[in-house]
Design a protein around this motif. Structure first.
Motif, short mmCIF file in Angstrom:
data_model
loop_
_atom_site.label_atom_id
_atom_site.label_comp_id
_atom_site.label_asym_id
_atom_site.label_seq_id
_atom_site.Cartn_x
_atom_site.Cartn_y
_atom_site.Cartn_z
N PRO A 170 95.68 53.67 116.61
CA PRO A 170 96.94 54.02 115.94
C PRO A 170 96.75 54.85 114.68
O PRO A 170 97.58 55.69 114.35
N GLN A 171 95.63 54.64 113.96
CA GLN A 171 95.43 55.32 112.69
C GLN A 171 94.93 56.76 112.85
O GLN A 171 94.91 57.53 111.88
N VAL A 172 94.55 57.14 114.07
CA VAL A 172 94.04 58.50 114.30
C VAL A 172 95.22 59.47 114.35
O VAL A 172 96.16 59.27 115.11
N GLU A 173 95.15 60.53 113.58
CA GLU A 173 96.23 61.52 113.53
C GLU A 173 95.97 62.67 114.50
O GLU A 173 94.84 62.90 114.93
N GLY A 174 97.05 63.37 114.83
CA GLY A 174 96.95 64.52 115.72
C GLY A 174 97.43 64.22 117.12
O GLY A 174 97.35 63.07 117.58
N ASP A 175 97.96 65.26 117.79
CA ASP A 175 98.50 65.09 119.13
C ASP A 175 97.90 66.07 120.14
O ASP A 175 98.37 66.13 121.28
N ASP A 176 96.89 66.82 119.72
CA ASP A 176 96.25 67.76 120.64
C ASP A 176 95.14 67.01 121.39
O ASP A 176 94.09 66.69 120.82
N PRO A 177 95.35 66.71 122.68
CA PRO A 177 94.36 65.89 123.40
C PRO A 177 92.99 66.54 123.48
O PRO A 177 91.97 65.85 123.38
N TRP A 241 97.36 46.52 130.70
CA TRP A 241 97.52 46.97 129.31
C TRP A 241 98.89 47.58 129.07
O TRP A 241 99.38 47.59 127.93
N LEU A 242 99.57 48.04 130.12
CA LEU A 242 100.90 48.63 129.98
C LEU A 242 101.99 47.58 129.85
O LEU A 242 103.12 47.89 129.47
N GLU A 243 101.67 46.33 130.18
CA GLU A 243 102.68 45.27 130.18
C GLU A 243 102.78 44.55 128.84
O GLU A 243 103.60 43.66 128.68
N HIS A 244 101.93 44.90 127.90
CA HIS A 244 101.94 44.25 126.59
C HIS A 244 102.26 45.27 125.51
O HIS A 244 102.09 46.49 125.72
N PRO A 245 102.71 44.82 124.35
CA PRO A 245 102.94 45.76 123.26
C PRO A 245 101.67 46.55 122.96
O PRO A 245 100.60 45.97 122.77
N LEU A 246 101.81 47.87 122.95
CA LEU A 246 100.63 48.71 122.81
C LEU A 246 100.12 48.73 121.38
O LEU A 246 100.89 48.88 120.43
N LYS A 247 98.80 48.59 121.24
CA LYS A 247 98.14 48.70 119.95
C LYS A 247 97.32 49.97 119.88
O LYS A 247 96.41 50.11 119.08
N VAL A 248 97.66 50.91 120.78
CA VAL A 248 97.04 52.24 120.78
C VAL A 248 98.16 53.27 120.87
O VAL A 248 99.29 52.96 121.24
N ARG A 249 97.82 54.52 120.52
CA ARG A 249 98.76 55.61 120.71
C ARG A 249 98.45 56.29 122.03
O ARG A 249 97.29 56.57 122.34
N VAL A 250 99.50 56.55 122.81
CA VAL A 250 99.34 57.20 124.11
C VAL A 250 99.78 58.65 123.99
O VAL A 250 100.92 58.93 123.60
N ILE A 251 98.89 59.56 124.34
CA ILE A 251 99.17 60.99 124.25
C ILE A 251 99.17 61.57 125.66
O ILE A 251 98.18 61.48 126.38
N GLU A 252 100.31 62.14 126.05
CA GLU A 252 100.42 62.74 127.38
C GLU A 252 99.61 64.04 127.42
O GLU A 252 99.44 64.73 126.41
N LEU A 253 99.14 64.39 128.62
CA LEU A 253 98.33 65.60 128.79
C LEU A 253 99.17 66.82 129.16
O LEU A 253 98.64 67.93 129.26
N GLY A 254 100.48 66.62 129.39
CA GLY A 254 101.35 67.76 129.70
C GLY A 254 100.93 68.49 130.95
O GLY A 254 100.66 67.88 131.99
N GLU A 255 100.83 69.79 130.86
CA GLU A 255 100.50 70.60 132.04
C GLU A 255 99.05 70.39 132.49
O GLU A 255 98.67 70.82 133.58
N LEU A 256 98.25 69.73 131.66
CA LEU A 256 96.87 69.44 132.03
C LEU A 256 96.73 68.12 132.78
O LEU A 256 95.62 67.73 133.16
N THR A 257 97.84 67.43 133.00
CA THR A 257 97.80 66.10 133.61
C THR A 257 97.10 66.14 134.97
O THR A 257 97.36 67.00 135.80
N PHE A 258 96.22 65.18 135.16
CA PHE A 258 95.61 64.97 136.48
C PHE A 258 95.85 63.52 136.88
O PHE A 258 96.27 62.70 136.06
N TYR A 259 95.60 63.18 138.14
CA TYR A 259 96.06 61.91 138.69
C TYR A 259 94.95 61.17 139.42
O TYR A 259 94.07 61.77 140.03
#
Length: 284
Positions: A170-177, A241-259
């Motif tokens: 959570p304390q890490v700043e920035g949104d550029d994956p 981990w998705l079913e509990h209150p998150l203690k991490v920040r989740v950053i989407e990959l946008g157009e770079l998303t893979f599955y």
């Protein structure tokens, strides 16, 4: 040879010819004759005999699961086509996230529609489950789609697509994956796993060299490591981990998303069997 196989299992279970005979309604001499017939047909000895005791030798231990499977297959041949009348065991392999995600509700639906069926859950990693389905040790498996072509004897049906995301403390700043991956220590999804190989391919395509702080395969454990501040991680949106209150920040990959694709794996020749089709429907 079916009766000889049943007698073989009884002796393996009870340890003496006499005890086996008592449980299956044969005399000791009849049990001895059937075991002798089976050993002659196979050309190997199955037991080490010491006094009254009959102990499986190495060949017998190897033959035991195959005999169980042969009898199980024979019993399934006699089952009525109506799935509600099915009896017997269905061995289902599953990776960890499927055990806590897809399977609880699927097992409930399966029990409602085929109450006589006994599902047996076989946990494992995808590579091992692939081998177990191929060898006939499990009937079906829910696993990550492998990054290579399957043998023609196997059929894989995609049942879920899970996008990868970047998680950071959570304390890490920035949104550029890509920048965060390049600059921060990386808690790496095991590169030997099928999901981890997808991460490796993504990093190679983006030309990013990561500083690996730790490498492991369990998604929940990876999340805990990121929560502690050990590093950042690429992992799929799947698991508890998705079913509990998150203690991490989740950053989407946008157009770079893979599955990561989850598949139902089974032998191609069995994919249209009523019970296999029922289980596939229960997953939906």
């Amino acid at each position: 040879m079916l009766r000889e196989l049943k007698t073989f299992l009884a002796v393996a279970r009870h340890g003496t010819f006499a005890a086996a005979g008592l449980h299956i309604g044969l005399t000791q001499s009849a049990v001895s004759a059937q075991i002798r017939n089976l050993e002659n047909a196979l050309g190997i000895r199955l037991f080490d005999r010491t006094g009254r005791q009959a102990t499986l030798n190495a060949a017998g231990q190897r033959a035991l699961p195959m005999a169980q499977e042969m009898l199980a297959i024979f019993s399934r041949m006699a089952v009525d086509d109506a799935v509600s009348e099915f009896r017997g065991e269905l061995k289902i392999g599953a990776v960890a996230t499927a055990q806590t995600g897809l399977l609880p509700q699927a097992f409930l639906r399966l029990r409602q529609q085929a109450p006589g069926l006994e599902p047996k859950l076989v946990p494992g990693v995808s590579l091992n489950l692939l081998s177990q389905v191929d060898a006939g040790e499990v009937d079906l498996a829910i696993m990550i789609k492998p990054p290579f072509e399957l043998p023609k004897e196997l059929s894989a049906q995609v049942i879920r697509r899970e996008p990868f995301v970047l998680i950071v403390p959570p304390q890490v700043e920035g949104d550029d994956p890509l920048r965060l991956l390049a600059e921060r220590p990386h808690v790496r999804y095991d590169r030997n796993s099928f999901g981890g190989r997808l991460v490796t391919r993504f990093l190679r395509e983006q030309r990013i060299e990561v500083n690996v702080a730790l490498e492991l395969d369990e998604l929940e454990a990876i999340v805990k490591m990121v929560e502690s501040g050990l590093g950042v991680s690429l992992l799929p949106r799947a698991g508890l981990w998705l079913e509990h209150p998150l203690k991490v920040r989740v950053i989407e990959l946008g157009e770079l998303t893979f599955y990561r694709e989850m598949v139902l794996l089974q032998r191609y020749s069995q994919r249209n069997q009523p019970i296999q089709k029922l289980f596939a429907q229960c997953l939906e």
